[in-house]
Design an enzyme around this catalytic site. Structure first.
Site, PDB file in Angstrom:
ATOM      1  N   VAL A  66       0.867  -1.176   0.000  1.00 57.24           N
ATOM      2  CA  VAL A  66       0.000   0.000   0.000  1.00 57.24           C
ATOM      3  C   VAL A  66       0.903   1.224   0.000  1.00 57.24           C
ATOM      4  CG1 VAL A  66      -1.974  -1.084   1.148  1.00 57.24           C
ATOM      5  CG2 VAL A  66      -0.159  -0.034   2.527  1.00 57.24           C
ATOM      6  N   SER A  67       0.317   2.370  -0.280  1.00 59.02           N
ATOM      7  CA  SER A  67       1.132   3.582  -0.415  1.00 59.02           C
ATOM      8  C   SER A  67       1.388   4.304   0.899  1.00 59.02           C
ATOM      9  CB  SER A  67       0.468   4.551  -1.404  1.00 59.02           C
ATOM     10  OG  SER A  67       0.510   4.019  -2.710  1.00 59.02           O
ATOM     11  N   THR A  68       0.440   4.210   1.854  1.00 56.12           N
ATOM     12  CA  THR A  68       0.566   4.983   3.090  1.00 56.12           C
ATOM     13  C   THR A  68       0.272   4.130   4.319  1.00 56.12           C
ATOM     14  OG1 THR A  68      -1.757   5.681   3.109  1.00 56.12           O
ATOM     15  CG2 THR A  68      -0.212   7.040   1.846  1.00 56.12           C
ATOM     16  N   GLN A  71      -3.268   2.919   5.228  1.00 54.93           N
ATOM     17  CA  GLN A  71      -3.908   1.851   4.452  1.00 54.93           C
ATOM     18  C   GLN A  71      -3.543   0.453   4.955  1.00 54.93           C
ATOM     19  OE1 GLN A  71      -2.159   3.559   0.734  1.00 54.93           O
ATOM     20  NE2 GLN A  71      -4.194   3.180  -0.106  1.00 54.93           N
ATOM     21  N   GLU A 166      -5.004   5.621  -4.915  1.00 55.30           N
ATOM     22  CA  GLU A 166      -3.566   5.423  -5.098  1.00 55.30           C
ATOM     23  C   GLU A 166      -3.166   5.741  -6.526  1.00 55.30           C
ATOM     24  OE1 GLU A 166      -1.508   1.938  -4.110  1.00 55.30           O
ATOM     25  OE2 GLU A 166      -2.093   1.921  -2.011  1.00 55.30           O
TER      26      GLU A 166
END
Length: 211
Positions: A66-68, A71, A166
């Site tokens: 995931v990006s962050t 999440q 995303e």
């Protein structure tokens, strides 16, 4: 049993086809022959040559990203989905890799560690829920890299694990990168236009073309 053509075997071993022919004659790595006397190799030969004769020693991995940090729930959903799939197939995961970072970032430490394992012929299969979980751009290139090291990437195509936000954020990042370069390009263009030596050179070229 997978069959490898001499060219495919040469690419995997990072040698030339001519070298394989020499090894075949010397008995270093004997080729099999078809009824029409064409040389070929097997997957088992390749694994044995690189020291992985027992394919079961290679690991089956799951990769989720995931990006962050916000999440992490999505990260768990990806792993749960993969586990449910492999359990239904009677497959046991040897390694679970979870990553937090943009799919545009090729410097993700855990992702790079996984690729190192691939290139060291330690990974048999990588399970991911969607292509962009592995990498946002250039997936085909990385899939080819893995294939050359006898690693299969299994994409489960669960689009629910690929958040739209995303993708929007990644596209915005790409646009931002190129938009930041525009002022510099305009400045460079202006410098060229105002460079007297360049404009004089163009004029001289034109003069030389006149009869």
């Amino acid at each position: 049993m997978a069959i490898l053509k001499p060219k495919e075997m040469a690419e995997r071993l990072n040698v030339t086809v001519k070298t394989l022919q020499i090894w075949d004659k010397k008995g270093t790595l004997k080729a099999y022959r078809t009824p029409t006397n064409r040389r070929y190799y097997t997957e088992e030969q390749y694994l044995k040559y690189i020291g992985q004769s027992d394919k079961d020693n290679r690991k089956i991995a799951a990769y989720a990203r995931v990006s962050t940090n916000g999440q992490k729930g999505d990260l768990k959903n990806q792993i749960d989905f993969i586990r449910e799939y492999v359990n239904a197939k009677g497959i046991i995961l040897d390694e679970v890799v979870t990553d937090i970072g943009s799919g545009l970032n090729y410097n993700r430490p855990k992702w790079n560690e996984l690729l190192d394992e691939v290139m060291n012929n330690q990974i048999e299969t990588i399970y991911i829920t969607y292509k962009d979980r592995f990498v946002r751009l250039g997936y085909d290139w990385f899939e080819t890299l893995c294939r050359k090291h006898n690693t299969e990437i299994v994409v489960l195509n669960n689009i629910e694990t690929s958040p739209d936000q995303e993708m929007v954020d990644d596209i915005a990042s790409i646009v931002d990168i190129f938009s930041c370069r525009l002022p510099g390009l305009r400045k460079y263009k202006s410098k060229i236009a105002n460079d007297k030596s360049l404009t004089d050179g163009e004029n001289n070229d034109k003069d030389s073309e006149e009869p």
